[in-house]
Write a protein that holds these residues in place. Structure first.
Motif, short mmCIF file in Angstrom:
data_model
loop_
_atom_site.label_atom_id
_atom_site.label_comp_id
_atom_site.label_asym_id
_atom_site.label_seq_id
_atom_site.Cartn_x
_atom_site.Cartn_y
_atom_site.Cartn_z
N ARG A 181 -18.68 7.28 -9.59
CA ARG A 181 -18.13 8.33 -10.41
C ARG A 181 -17.78 9.56 -9.58
NH1 ARG A 181 -19.90 12.79 -13.25
NH2 ARG A 181 -18.78 13.19 -15.23
N ASP A 182 -18.63 9.90 -8.63
CA ASP A 182 -18.36 11.10 -7.84
C ASP A 182 -17.21 10.90 -6.87
OD1 ASP A 182 -19.53 9.36 -6.12
OD2 ASP A 182 -21.21 10.64 -5.54
N GLN A 183 -16.78 9.61 -6.66
CA GLN A 183 -15.60 9.34 -5.83
C GLN A 183 -14.30 9.45 -6.63
OE1 GLN A 183 -17.12 5.44 -4.48
NE2 GLN A 183 -16.80 6.20 -2.37
N ILE A 184 -14.46 9.57 -7.94
CA ILE A 184 -13.29 9.60 -8.81
C ILE A 184 -13.05 10.99 -9.37
CG2 ILE A 184 -12.28 8.65 -10.92
CD1 ILE A 184 -14.05 6.16 -10.49
N VAL A 185 -14.09 11.58 -9.93
CA VAL A 185 -13.97 12.89 -10.57
C VAL A 185 -13.53 13.92 -9.54
CG1 VAL A 185 -15.20 14.73 -11.78
CG2 VAL A 185 -15.67 12.33 -12.33
N GLY A 186 -12.56 14.72 -9.93
CA GLY A 186 -12.05 15.78 -9.05
C GLY A 186 -10.82 15.34 -8.25
N ARG A 187 -10.50 14.04 -8.25
CA ARG A 187 -9.32 13.57 -7.50
C ARG A 187 -8.12 13.47 -8.44
NH1 ARG A 187 -11.08 8.25 -4.23
NH2 ARG A 187 -8.92 8.48 -3.48
N HIS A 188 -6.95 13.57 -7.84
CA HIS A 188 -5.75 13.38 -8.65
C HIS A 188 -5.59 11.89 -8.95
CE1 HIS A 188 -1.50 13.42 -9.89
NE2 HIS A 188 -1.70 14.74 -10.15
N ILE A 189 -5.10 11.57 -10.13
CA ILE A 189 -5.04 10.17 -10.57
C ILE A 189 -4.17 9.32 -9.64
CG2 ILE A 189 -3.08 10.55 -12.14
CD1 ILE A 189 -4.47 8.59 -14.06
N THR A 190 -3.16 9.94 -9.02
CA THR A 190 -2.31 9.18 -8.10
C THR A 190 -3.01 8.85 -6.79
OG1 THR A 190 -1.35 11.23 -7.23
CG2 THR A 190 -0.20 10.15 -9.08
N LYS A 191 -4.15 9.50 -6.53
CA LYS A 191 -4.90 9.24 -5.30
C LYS A 191 -5.95 8.15 -5.49
CE LYS A 191 -2.61 12.45 -3.22
NZ LYS A 191 -1.59 12.08 -2.22
N LEU A 192 -6.07 7.64 -6.69
CA LEU A 192 -6.98 6.53 -6.95
C LEU A 192 -6.34 5.23 -6.46
CD1 LEU A 192 -8.21 7.59 -10.51
CD2 LEU A 192 -9.38 7.90 -8.31
N PRO A 193 -7.12 4.15 -6.29
CA PRO A 193 -6.59 2.93 -5.64
C PRO A 193 -5.63 2.10 -6.50
CG PRO A 193 -8.85 2.57 -6.30
CD PRO A 193 -8.58 4.02 -6.56
N PHE A 194 -4.55 2.74 -6.96
CA PHE A 194 -3.49 1.99 -7.63
C PHE A 194 -2.50 1.49 -6.58
CE2 PHE A 194 -4.96 4.90 -11.01
CZ PHE A 194 -5.21 3.99 -12.02
N SER A 195 -1.96 0.30 -6.79
CA SER A 195 -1.03 -0.26 -5.79
C SER A 195 0.24 0.57 -5.76
CB SER A 195 -0.69 -1.71 -6.13
OG SER A 195 0.12 -1.78 -7.28
N PRO A 196 0.83 0.72 -4.57
CA PRO A 196 2.08 1.51 -4.45
C PRO A 196 3.18 0.98 -5.38
CG PRO A 196 1.15 1.08 -2.29
CD PRO A 196 0.36 0.26 -3.25
N ASP A 197 3.27 -0.34 -5.51
CA ASP A 197 4.31 -0.90 -6.39
C ASP A 197 4.11 -0.45 -7.82
OD1 ASP A 197 5.49 -2.18 -4.28
OD2 ASP A 197 4.54 -4.11 -4.65
N SER A 198 2.85 -0.40 -8.26
CA SER A 198 2.57 0.03 -9.63
C SER A 198 3.00 1.46 -9.84
CB SER A 198 1.08 -0.12 -9.94
OG SER A 198 0.70 -1.48 -9.93
N LEU A 199 2.72 2.31 -8.85
CA LEU A 199 3.09 3.72 -8.98
C LEU A 199 4.61 3.89 -8.99
CD1 LEU A 199 0.42 5.37 -6.66
CD2 LEU A 199 0.41 5.20 -9.15
N VAL A 200 5.31 3.00 -8.28
CA VAL A 200 6.77 3.09 -8.27
C VAL A 200 7.34 2.64 -9.62
CG1 VAL A 200 8.89 2.17 -7.25
CG2 VAL A 200 6.97 2.84 -5.78
N LYS A 201 6.80 1.50 -10.13
CA LYS A 201 7.30 0.96 -11.40
C LYS A 201 6.88 1.80 -12.59
CE LYS A 201 7.35 -3.85 -9.79
NZ LYS A 201 6.75 -5.20 -9.97
N ASN A 202 5.65 2.30 -12.56
CA ASN A 202 5.12 3.05 -13.69
C ASN A 202 4.47 4.36 -13.19
OD1 ASN A 202 5.53 1.02 -15.93
ND2 ASN A 202 4.24 -0.18 -14.54
#
Length: 381
Positions: free
Chosen positions: A58-79
């Motif tokens: 939890r402490d690795q997630i809270v305070g970070r921007h959602i785009t900096k979480l481990p989403f795949s680059p393709d997912s961020l491009v498509k959605n």
């Protein structure tokens, strides 16, 4: 502040804290991942399920921007995360792929909505299994479609209630000369040159599969109006709650032409065989008649031969009798007269003896001439 006011304030604070704990407990118990961020995309809170999905504490997630979480680059491009789309209060649904550290990727369906205080609430559900099943289904459907299109026979999926053509393949468009759109707007009776028979067979199709239905010959009509023979193999089943049947249709024009030609040849051969049998019987009868005539002729020839032998034998006897009774006596007497001339005798008597011998010889000659004329009447001296 009085004691009552202080007590009420403490009570409100305690109730608020209790409600937050209850909400936290409910959120943590939820199977879906829950994440709260501000309108700028900074994560404010997550539940345990979301931590598991992201593979982070939890402490690795809270305070970070959602785009900096481990989403795949393709997912961020498509959605991409467009928080401005949430300003009107609508729910935004998107699929994203999470690349968890040291774990397999996870596909999640994210539902986000902005609440009145400006925070964004996002619920993420693991749909990895569903996506795999969808992929497998699409792959299966694609393999089916490829097989469907590669089939050399015309294939139709037909509704049993109204005979509507629901689906067809490329071979059908080539065979009938209609486009796919034209075919799927038609009924099977529209292709049939025997619509009553086709309608009867369609309505009589079983509601569920009952084995293969085989129709050895039916006549259909092409787009140009030409009629041709076909062979139908079909099977009925339930599809999307409706009774349908799939029919494989094969053009048997060439096969029927060959069969008709073979049938004509067989009929011609039978006619020749029948004619030959009659001709053989007739010839046999003629040969028997000829043989009987020949045998009759042989018998007649044998009789003639016997009669000829008898005639020859009678003729020989008659000739022998003529020679014995006519010619021989004259010759014998002449011989006797001539032999007597060797003895001494008077001249006058010798002369008479010679004349007698000459007379006998002349009689012999006359007898011989008479015999010759009897044997060969046409012979002239």
């Amino acid at each position: 502040m009085g004691m009552d006011q202080q007590f009420n304030a403490c009570a409100d604070s305690s109730e608020k804290l209790s409600n937050e704990k209850l909400f936290r407990a409910l959120v943590d118990l939820a199977g879906d991942g829950t994440m709260v961020s501000n309108r700028q995309g900074i994560v404010l809170d997550v539940n345990a399920a979301m931590c598991n999905l992201l593979g982070l504490a939890r402490d690795q997630i809270v305070g970070r921007h959602i785009t900096k979480l481990p989403f795949s680059p393709d997912s961020l491009v498509k959605n991409p995360f467009r928080f401005d789309n949430l300003e009107n209060g609508n729910t935004v649904v998107a699929e994203c792929e999470i690349l968890r550290p040291n774990a397999s990727p996870v596909t999640v369906e994210m539902r986000a909505r902005m609440v009145p205080n400006g925070s964004v609430h996002c619920i993420s559900r693991d749909i990895t299994v569903r996506k795999y099943e969808e992929y497998a289904l699409r792959a299966s459907e694609e393999r089916y479609r490829q097989l469907f299109e590669l089939e050399s026979d015309a294939i139709f999926l037909i509704d049993n209630e109204v005979g509507q053509i629901l689906e067809t393949n490329t071979a059908a468009t080539s065979l009938y000369g209609f486009s796919r759109d034209e075919l799927v707007s038609m009924r099977n009776v529209d292709l049939s040159a025997e619509p009553e028979e086709t309608q009867r067979a369609t309505l009589g199709a079983p509601k569920v599969t009952a084995g293969i239905i085989y129709i050895p010959i039916r006549y259909h009509r092409k787009a140009d109006g030409s009629v041709f023979p076909i062979e139908i193999t079909a099977r009925a089943f339930m599809h999307a709650g409706r009774s349908v049947h799939i029919a494989a249709i094969r053009d048997i024009t060439e096969r029927k032409r060959v069969e008709d030609e073979l049938r004509k040849r067989e009929e011609h051969l039978r006619e020749l065989t029948s004619t030959l049998e009659n001709r053989v019987l007739e010839r046999t009868h003629q040969l028997k008649a000829a043989n009987a005539s020949l045998m009759q002729t042989v018998r007649q020839l044998r009789k003639l031969s016997v009669d000829l032998s008898k005639a020859e034998e009678g003729e020989r006897k008659r000739l022998a009798l003529l020679l014995h009774d006519h010619l021989q006596p004259f010759l014998a007497a002449a011989t006797l007269k001539v032999s007597m001339l060797s003895e001494p005798m008077p001249t006058e008597e010798r002369t008479l003896m010679v004349q007698a011998a000459l007379d006998l010889i002349q009689d012999a000659i006359n007898a011989s001439r008479a015999l010759t004329m009897e044997l060969y009447p046409s012979v002239k001296e």
